[in-house]
Design a protein around this motif. Structure first.
Motif, PDB file in Angstrom:
ATOM      1  N   ALA A 174     -10.625 -24.323  -6.693  1.00  0.00           N
ATOM      2  CA  ALA A 174     -11.333 -23.076  -6.972  1.00  0.00           C
ATOM      3  C   ALA A 174     -10.479 -22.160  -7.828  1.00  0.00           C
ATOM      4  O   ALA A 174      -9.257 -22.286  -7.883  1.00  0.00           O
ATOM      5  N   ARG A 175     -11.147 -21.268  -8.499  1.00  0.00           N
ATOM      6  CA  ARG A 175     -10.458 -20.210  -9.242  1.00  0.00           C
ATOM      7  C   ARG A 175     -10.214 -19.072  -8.244  1.00  0.00           C
ATOM      8  O   ARG A 175     -11.087 -18.734  -7.449  1.00  0.00           O
ATOM      9  N   ILE A 176      -9.026 -18.505  -8.304  1.00  0.00           N
ATOM     10  CA  ILE A 176      -8.751 -17.335  -7.450  1.00  0.00           C
ATOM     11  C   ILE A 176      -9.248 -16.109  -8.201  1.00  0.00           C
ATOM     12  O   ILE A 176      -8.750 -15.793  -9.287  1.00  0.00           O
ATOM     13  N   LEU A 177     -10.248 -15.455  -7.617  1.00  0.00           N
ATOM     14  CA  LEU A 177     -10.790 -14.277  -8.298  1.00  0.00           C
ATOM     15  C   LEU A 177      -9.988 -13.038  -7.948  1.00  0.00           C
ATOM     16  O   LEU A 177      -9.720 -12.193  -8.788  1.00  0.00           O
ATOM     17  N   SER A 178      -9.606 -12.946  -6.685  1.00  0.00           N
ATOM     18  CA  SER A 178      -8.841 -11.761  -6.283  1.00  0.00           C
ATOM     19  C   SER A 178      -8.103 -12.028  -4.978  1.00  0.00           C
ATOM     20  O   SER A 178      -8.513 -12.862  -4.177  1.00  0.00           O
ATOM     21  N   ILE A 179      -7.000 -11.320  -4.829  1.00  0.00           N
ATOM     22  CA  ILE A 179      -6.272 -11.341  -3.554  1.00  0.00           C
ATOM     23  C   ILE A 179      -6.137  -9.881  -3.136  1.00  0.00           C
ATOM     24  O   ILE A 179      -5.511  -9.087  -3.831  1.00  0.00           O
ATOM     25  N   ASP A 180      -6.773  -9.554  -2.038  1.00  0.00           N
ATOM     26  CA  ASP A 180      -6.812  -8.152  -1.621  1.00  0.00           C
ATOM     27  C   ASP A 180      -6.095  -7.998  -0.289  1.00  0.00           C
ATOM     28  O   ASP A 180      -6.539  -8.493   0.741  1.00  0.00           O
ATOM     29  N   ALA A 181      -4.975  -7.267  -0.313  1.00  0.00           N
ATOM     30  CA  ALA A 181      -4.194  -7.089   0.914  1.00  0.00           C
ATOM     31  C   ALA A 181      -4.264  -5.653   1.399  1.00  0.00           C
ATOM     32  O   ALA A 181      -3.451  -5.216   2.214  1.00  0.00           O
ATOM     33  N   SER A 182      -5.261  -4.908   0.905  1.00  0.00           N
ATOM     34  CA  SER A 182      -5.302  -3.479   1.240  1.00  0.00           C
ATOM     35  C   SER A 182      -5.448  -3.240   2.742  1.00  0.00           C
ATOM     36  O   SER A 182      -4.921  -2.275   3.274  1.00  0.00           O
ATOM     37  N   GLU A 183      -6.143  -4.161   3.409  1.00  0.00           N
ATOM     38  CA  GLU A 183      -6.339  -3.956   4.857  1.00  0.00           C
ATOM     39  C   GLU A 183      -5.067  -4.155   5.655  1.00  0.00           C
ATOM     40  O   GLU A 183      -4.997  -3.776   6.816  1.00  0.00           O
ATOM     41  N   CYS A 184      -4.072  -4.793   5.065  1.00  0.00           N
ATOM     42  CA  CYS A 184      -2.806  -5.014   5.782  1.00  0.00           C
ATOM     43  C   CYS A 184      -2.036  -3.702   5.913  1.00  0.00           C
ATOM     44  O   CYS A 184      -1.300  -3.493   6.875  1.00  0.00           O
ATOM     45  N   ASN A 185      -2.206  -2.839   4.906  1.00  0.00           N
ATOM     46  CA  ASN A 185      -1.386  -1.636   4.881  1.00  0.00           C
ATOM     47  C   ASN A 185      -1.624  -0.722   6.070  1.00  0.00           C
ATOM     48  O   ASN A 185      -0.766   0.060   6.445  1.00  0.00           O
ATOM     49  N   THR A 186      -2.805  -0.840   6.648  1.00  0.00           N
ATOM     50  CA  THR A 186      -3.099   0.006   7.798  1.00  0.00           C
ATOM     51  C   THR A 186      -2.509  -0.569   9.083  1.00  0.00           C
ATOM     52  O   THR A 186      -2.596   0.027  10.133  1.00  0.00           O
ATOM     53  N   LEU A 187      -1.931  -1.738   8.959  1.00  0.00           N
ATOM     54  CA  LEU A 187      -1.442  -2.437  10.153  1.00  0.00           C
ATOM     55  C   LEU A 187      -0.007  -1.995  10.438  1.00  0.00           C
ATOM     56  O   LEU A 187       0.869  -2.155   9.592  1.00  0.00           O
TER      57      LEU A 187
END
Lengths: 548, 860
Positions: B107-120
């Motif tokens: 597959a093509r990687i369209l996006s990697i979103d780690a924004s939800e980790c920052n609240t952890l």
């Protein structure tokens, strides 16, 4: 390589999903003590009963774990909190034995150290027990007989499985004297005891050598060191007492000593509660992030649930009775059941996992379920209704209503199960096939039980019962066939026709799945062959009875 | 191998130092108390049931004194005190890493979103391809990204790594990272890859003889061989400590510390000298940690480098099995012709392997498969091609045997099929074709030297009562309804050496300390096989000191650089030889010093005078050249290192004066005080290797390890369930350094091979997710699956001139004998009137049942 899409993740377990809503749920909540609705857990529980903290012995030292520690798996806790990395974790699912430790539980009839899988055993469950790890085996600087034998016979190569093997073998030495085992049987006894330990380096031969060459040495008996009178007395004064742990930030641990308290707790917990028989399955889900319950309800301090009873016609097994105890109780009573339990799971699992756990899990393959079905098992459940304990008797064949769902209500517990003892004229067979014979979940299993009436040189089938696991959403009786078999007169030729016809009709009736254990075709072929096998074995039986 | 001038050595254990060391050890740590033990265990009898060493020339023909010493870590293994990577105590401010891997096959990687980790709370950092300095690695071809960039090519390919204060938070953070994919066309089987012409490398050929030569009879078919998981018990584990000035200290469960060092350095943009890779021991490797440990170490190192905090990455068994590659699956099309008596005339075989998504070691594995298609048999006309296919599975990798088992399974299957076709016993077909005098040149042009196959076949046939049992089995199969039995005797001839010449080198560092104790470090990684014990035994025997005084150090790129992986069964061969070479040089200096001391009044010895400067310093006159025969002949003394003593005898005074004797530790001290080095570093390479990969011809191997095994199985006709009733193994391991450890390798490898051909079943879903990713579903042999009767014997063979001290490597070859269980199943199935056959590995219950009951309406 076969590609399949389905995956079953079933195992022995005690926990029950909240799937069935009971109509009287809301009404009856109000009837219970008002104090339970609000407030912290400690006030809620202490309102009901006296409680004590979790307490046990680890290699002879008293331990009182914190609330946070109580919810850790014992192996993690030993390695990361106690600085005892000798206990290894490989699979975190009770299938390899690298994490084996020994426990002695004064709740049991015989107070022996037995091996368990510490990777699927919560620290809280250790309450009132004495635990020994690999660090507690040698005597100061001197290796124990097991360790010496393992070393001298080259029983360890990479060493990762070794502590687990040493612990399992130490358990064997604790449970019986090697000198009393006839030389011819030693190999078999040791092999059976090591079914729960995997090794990838040695091919087991050197380990078996070590096992067969262990010697009894009373100086090393753990009983003397970790079960002295003081320890036993202290432990006994701590069991059968309610304990609880946890605050509003973390999960809740509750282990009452009264069934009623357990039922009330179940009723009043809004969040997900997991009922702990032994955590041999829940532990797997917990380790793999598939279950993060907010509350654990342990039943181990409820004395009544530890009871088992054998009457002339029936066997009764309580919710806390381990499979190993069941196996012991069935000796000389039901040899086919014993055979089944011999290849079911490992000693480590059987020492803690319960028969009721297996029933409650409701796996479609069900390991013991097909057999219990042909033994007319009845499940006893308890719940709270109108402030009172309400008991229900549910025949096992009515218990399962779908894939991993049962007639058990969300606020009920299974308290015991009863099943028939075989009659004198009973002929029974249990067949199980799995990828590997031992310590493997069945691909398919089948049980057939017949009572045979013998009159005028002919056999008549009475009360035939046939149950199959692994061929549908639940393990189930095959009533259509049973009806056909009832009152059939059997000879060596008619049994062949009958079984052949039966296999064909069952294969039309059932539609098994393909999964990583086997294809649907394979399962169908097995049905056919299991009936052929049954026919062959039954013919031999008829021959022995002088039937033409 | 070097030899010192007239120095001899022998074992011994009466040194005072050793005695005091033992006492100290007894006081401090866990050591066996031999007195206690000897009364309780009789090791002889313990072994005799399972594993006897056959010694036709009598017990004294071999140096047996140290040959059954337990593994050097045995006492700490059985006490739980052996340290593995994850047993390292947690450092203050250490971070725990967790990996995020692809859930698509391609597959093509369209996006990697780690924004939800920052609240952890407790989440610290995430790294992706953008954080990798040089995002490309590979043990042969540099074709694989360390962290996937833009595209993922297999389910389980690592996309990102997160770090947090605790493992629980790290796992939670990993779950919160959202990766969006756009699925691409994927290739999930060898057949698909062939039709799309997706290959890695070109087609390889090895051929000999006349391609048109054909015999009157023919067997053809297609053999399908699945992969297998290594199932090392210790999953991949890494701990990295960032030290001062950019230095990274990597503790990895790697079979190849040097490659791990290099991959880590390149990933982090560091010089190789900025990275130290240390491996104390592995909880099993089996090839699975040869190449694939390196990128896993890099994930953790990248995080440590970025955060400048200690980092730990421990894969769970499930993740390890999903992420890492397996034994390569193979599909082999074959066409073999033979004469009336079973003599093979020609073999034409087309081998295709599934490499998975990247090359890894697959081309080298294919090469070894092609080189082993002959196994123990002379095939006059042979035409073999090999093509590695690219699919979207995890990149498959080395696994004990390294392609060899595939070639051997093929030819052993052909032996069974020939036997069926011409109705003779398969053993006769094998003996008819085996390498023997005048028929001993392999298809790649190497002569089979020191060929023990004829005697191995003959001995085992007799000792396992093959003929009598064959008759019993035929009777059984005629008279029993519920089970059928089969018996098969197969062989192995396994080439020892890396087929890539430059890997056949090793180095060793030997430090002798002033108290006479010895430290040895080499490039060999201890993973259970006992390489450390073997090298320690060699060293102690050369120095004449107890093996207790020789401490094997962890494998570290600080001490041993540019090492080869511990693989190809070569660990002891190349590293032991390097250690012996170093010891030889030290001994030569010590011997000279001892000779001088023997003629020097004691009051003038350095220990009496060196501090005061009252006597001239002892100089070792001539330059050291261990190869110089002249020098040896000129020497007028001989020196023996034995029993903790160094004994000098001068030829001139041999009858007039008693021999001079000095304690080894005293001599070492005198050497130090005389400013003579008692440490040495040596490099060793295997000579006379020359395999041309283009022509497929040449001296591919230094020598061959050979063996035979007879396996008897019993199969349930109703379920296809297999029981291995009895196994007899006879192996030629030359002159073993440690017989007990060698036998342990034989039993372990055999059972591993047996698992591969029977119960170990890798099942994937359509996306390439491995469904059997833990021991609850992936079934390696259990103790109950081991042969009911298991006899292992070694023959006496002092004739291996190719390797030092006549030893032979043992790690991989016995695995290929596990194939005898599979051919025994073939044999059992062939007893039916229809001569049922299966051409698939593994022969699971289902596969067997299908073969036995083709009438049961199988639809797939």
């Amino acid at each position: 390589m076969r590609h399949v899409t389905t995956k079953s993740t079933t195992k022995k377990l005690m926990a029950k999903k909240k799937t069935v809503k009971h109509p009287i749920e809301k009404k009856s909540t109000r009837n219970l003590s008002a104090g339970i609705q609000n407030g912290s857990l400690s006030t809620r529980i202490s309102a009901n009963s006296k409680s004590s903290e979790i307490f046990f012995y680890l290699n002879g030292q008293e331990v009182r774990p914190t609330a946070e520690e109580a919810f850790m798996m014992t192996a993690d806790w030993l390695r990361k909190r106690k600085g005892m990395p000798g206990t290894k974790i490989v699979c975190a699912e009770g299938d390899c034995g690298a994490c084996t430790v020994l426990i002695a539980d004064p709740r049991k009839e015989s107070l022996d150290f037995v091996p368990i899988n510490s990777c699927v055993y919560l620290v809280g469950q250790l309450h009132g027990k004495s635990v020994v790890t690999i660090e507690g085996i040698s005597n100061g600087s001197i290796l124990s007989p097991v360790q010496n034998a393992m070393m001298k016979c080259h029983g360890s190569q990479c060493g990762y499985c070794t502590p687990g093997f040493v612990m399992a073998l130490t358990g064997l030495l604790e449970s019986r004297k090697m000198d009393n085992i006839p030389a011819a049987q030693k190999r078999k006894v040791c092999t059976n005891y090591l079914t729960g330990n995997l090794c990838r380096c040695t091919g087991y031969a050197p380990i078996l050598d070590a096992a067969c060459n262990m010697t009894d040495d009373s100086n090393y008996e753990l009983k003397h060191r970790y079960l002295n009178e003081k320890i036993i007395t202290t432990l006994k004064s701590n069991i059968w007492k309610t304990n609880q742990m946890g605050d509003k930030h973390g999960p809740t641990w509750y282990s009452p000593n009264q069934l009623e308290d357990a039922l009330k707790f179940l009723k009043n917990q809004k969040s997900s509660v997991k009922i702990l028989g032994s955590t041999t399955d829940l532990g797997v889900l917990y380790n793999k992030g598939k279950s993060q319950p907010n509350a654990f309800l342990s039943l181990q301090n409820i004395k009544a649930l530890h009871a088992s009873k054998v009457t002339p016609k029936q066997v009764q097994i309580g919710a806390q009775v381990s499979l190993e105890s069941v196996r012991g109780a069935m000796k000389n009573i039901d040899s086919e059941f014993v055979n089944l339990l011999n290849i079911f799971a490992s000693p480590q699992i059987k020492n803690v996992a319960t028969l009721i756990g297996n029933v409650a899990n409701g796996s479609p393959i069900g390991d013991t379920i097909p057999y219990l079905l042909v033994r007319n098992a009845i499940v006893y459940t308890s719940g709270i209704s109108q402030g009172k304990i309400r008991e229900r008797k549910i025949p096992l064949d009515k218990f399962y209503i779908g894939y991993k769902t049962s007639a058990l209500e969300s606020q009920e517990l299974i308290t015991k199960i009863t099943f028939d003892r075989p009659k004198a004229n009973n002929f029974v067979r249990h067949y199980k096939i799995s990828t590997r014979k031992d310590l493997d979940i069945s691909t398919m299993s089948m049980a057939i039980s017949l009572d045979c009436e013998f009159s005028g040189h002919q056999f008549t089938i009475k009360q035939p019962r046939i149950a199959i696991g692994g061929m549908g959403p639940t393990a189930a009786r095959i009533y259509s066939v049973e009806q056909k078999w009832e009152h059939q007169i059997l000879t060596k030729t008619t049994i062949l026709d009958l079984t052949h016809e039966t296999a064909c009709s069952i294969n039309l009736e059932l539609s098994p799945l393909s999964d990583h254990r086997g294809s649907a075709d394979y399962r169908r072929a097995l049905i056919t062959n299991f009936f052929s096998k049954f026919a062959s074995e039954f013919s031999q039986f008829l021959e022995s009875m002088g039937v033409p | 191998m070097t030899t010192s001038p007239n120095t001899k050595s022998a074992d011994g254990d009466c040194s005072e130092l050793a005695e005091s060391r033992r006492k100290e050890a007894k006081r401090r740590s866990l050591r066996p108390v031999n007195e206690h033990f000897s009364s309780t265990i009789n090791a002889e009898s313990a072994n005799s049931k399972q594993s006897l060493v056959k010694n036709s020339k009598g017990q004294n023909s071999r140096q047996t004194k140290a040959t059954s010493q337990p593994h050097d870590s045995a006492s700490t293994h059985v006490s739980g005190l052996s340290e593995y990577v994850d047993d390292r105590p947690e450092m203050q401010n250490e971070l725990h890493c967790a990996v995020i891997y692809s859930t698509e096959a391609h597959a093509r990687i369209l996006s990697i979103d780690a924004s939800e980790c920052n609240t952890l709370d407790g989440f610290v950092d995430i790294i992706t391809a953008a954080d990798v300095h040089h995002n490309c690695w590979g043990p042969i071809f540099k074709d694989q990204p360390i962290l996937a960039k833009d595209v993922v090519q297999y389910y389980g390919e690592i996309v990102a790594v997160v770090a947090a204060k605790t493992l629980a938070i790290a796992k939670l953070a990993a779950k919160r990272v959202k990766v969006c994919y756009e699925p691409l066309d994927c290739t999930m089987s060898i057949q698909e890859a062939i039709s799309k012409r997706l290959f890695i490398g070109g087609e390889r050929k090895i051929q000999r003889g006349d391609p048109y030569a054909k015999g009157p009879h023919q067997v053809t078919g297609k053999l399908i061989i699945q992969g297998a998981d290594h199932f090392y018990l210790e999953s991949n584990a890494v701990v990295v400590y960032p030290r001062e000035n950019r230095l990274l200290e990597v503790h990895s469960s790697s079979q190849h510390p040097t490659e791990t060092q290099h991959v880590v350095a390149e990933a982090c943009g560091l010089a190789f000298s900025d990275v130290i890779c240390i491996v104390k021991r592995l909880g099993g490797g089996f090839g699975g940690k040869e190449s694939q440990a390196a990128p896993i170490a890099a994930y953790c190192a990248l995080m440590a480098h970025k955060t400048n905090r200690p980092c730990r990455l421990i894969l769970t068994k499930d993740d390890d099995m999903i992420i890492t590659g397996k034994r390569n699956p193979f599909e082999i099309f074959y066409d073999c012709t033979f004469q009336d008596d079973g003599a093979i005339i020609s073999l034409d075989a087309k081998l295709y392997s599934d490499a998975g998504a990247y090359a890894d070691l697959s081309t080298a594995i294919m090469e070894r498969a092609m080189l082993h298609c002959d196994n123990a048999y002379f095939i006059p006309n042979i035409f073999i091609t090999g093509q590695v296919c690219k699919t979207n599975h995890h990149p498959h990798t080395a696994f004990r045997g390294f392609g060899g088992p595939k070639g051997v399974a093929l030819i052993e299957l052909i032996m069974e099929k020939i036997a069926i076709q011409i109705s003779i016993d398969a053993l006769n077909v094998r003996k008819r074709n085996m390498y023997r005098p005048s028929f001993d040149i392999t298809h790649y042009g190497q002569r089979v030297e020191n060929n023990m196959l004829p005697s191995l076949f003959e001995s085992l046939e007799k000792e396992c009562h093959y003929k009598a049992r064959r008759k019993e089995i035929s009777d059984w199969n005629r008279s029993h309804q519920s089970t059928i039995k089969g018996l098969s005797l197969t062989a192995v001839k396994f080439g020892i050496s890396f087929t890539t010449r430059f890997l056949n080198q090793g180095n060793a560092l030997v430090n002798i300390h002033r108290d006479g104790s010895v430290q040895v470090s080499t490039g060999a990684v201890e993973m259970g096989q006992g390489v450390n014990q073997r090298i320690a035994t060699l060293v102690s025997s050369e120095l004449g000191v107890p093996v207790d005084l020789v401490r094997m150090l962890s494998t570290s790129t600080e001490r041993n650089a540019n090492t080869s992986p511990t693989a190809a069964s070569s660990g002891t061969d190349i590293n032991g030889a390097a250690a012996l070479k170093a010891i030889g040089l030290i001994k030569e200096r010590l011997a000279k010093l001892a000779a001088i001391l023997s003629k020097t009044p004691k009051e003038q010895w350095p220990s009496q005078t060196a501090g005061l400067g009252t006597a001239p310093e002892i100089e070792l006159a001539s330059p050291i050249n261990p190869e110089s025969k002249e020098l040896k002949n000129k020497l007028d003394y001989e020196c023996l290192f034995s029993d903790g003593q160094v004994i000098v005898r001068h030829h001139s005074s041999i009858n007039t004066q008693p021999a001079f004797s000095i304690k080894f530790s005293d001599l070492v001290n005198e050497a130090y005080l005389s400013r003579i080095s008692v440490c040495e570093y040596s490099h060793f390479k295997i000579e006379n290797l020359g395999f041309n990969k283009i022509t497929g011809q040449g001296q591919a191997f230094l020598y061959f390890t050979q063996g035979v095994a007879a396996s008897e199985v019993e199969i349930c006709r109703y379920t296809g369930d297999v029981k291995v009733r009895r196994v007899d193994i006879l192996m030629d391991l030359g002159r073993p350094i440690n017989e007990a450890l060698d036998i342990g390798q034989v039993t372990g490898a055999f059972v591993q091979g047996m698992g591969w051909v029977t119960t170990e079943n890798l099942v994937y879903n359509k996306k390439g997710l491995l469904l059997t990713h833990s021991p609850s579903t992936y079934k390696i042999p259990n103790i109950q699956d081991t042969p009911r009767e298991f006899n292992v014997h070694l023959i006496d063979n002092d004739g291996n001139q190719a390797n030092f001290k006549g030893t032979k490597a043992v790690g991989e070859p016995p695995l290929l004998l596990g194939i005898s269980v599979w051919t025994a199943i073939q044999n059992a199935l062939s007893s039916s009137p229809k001569h049922l056959q299966l051409e698939k590995i593994p022969a699971t219950n289902e596969v067997i049942l299908r073969a036995m009951h083709p009438d049961l309406g199988w639809t797939i």
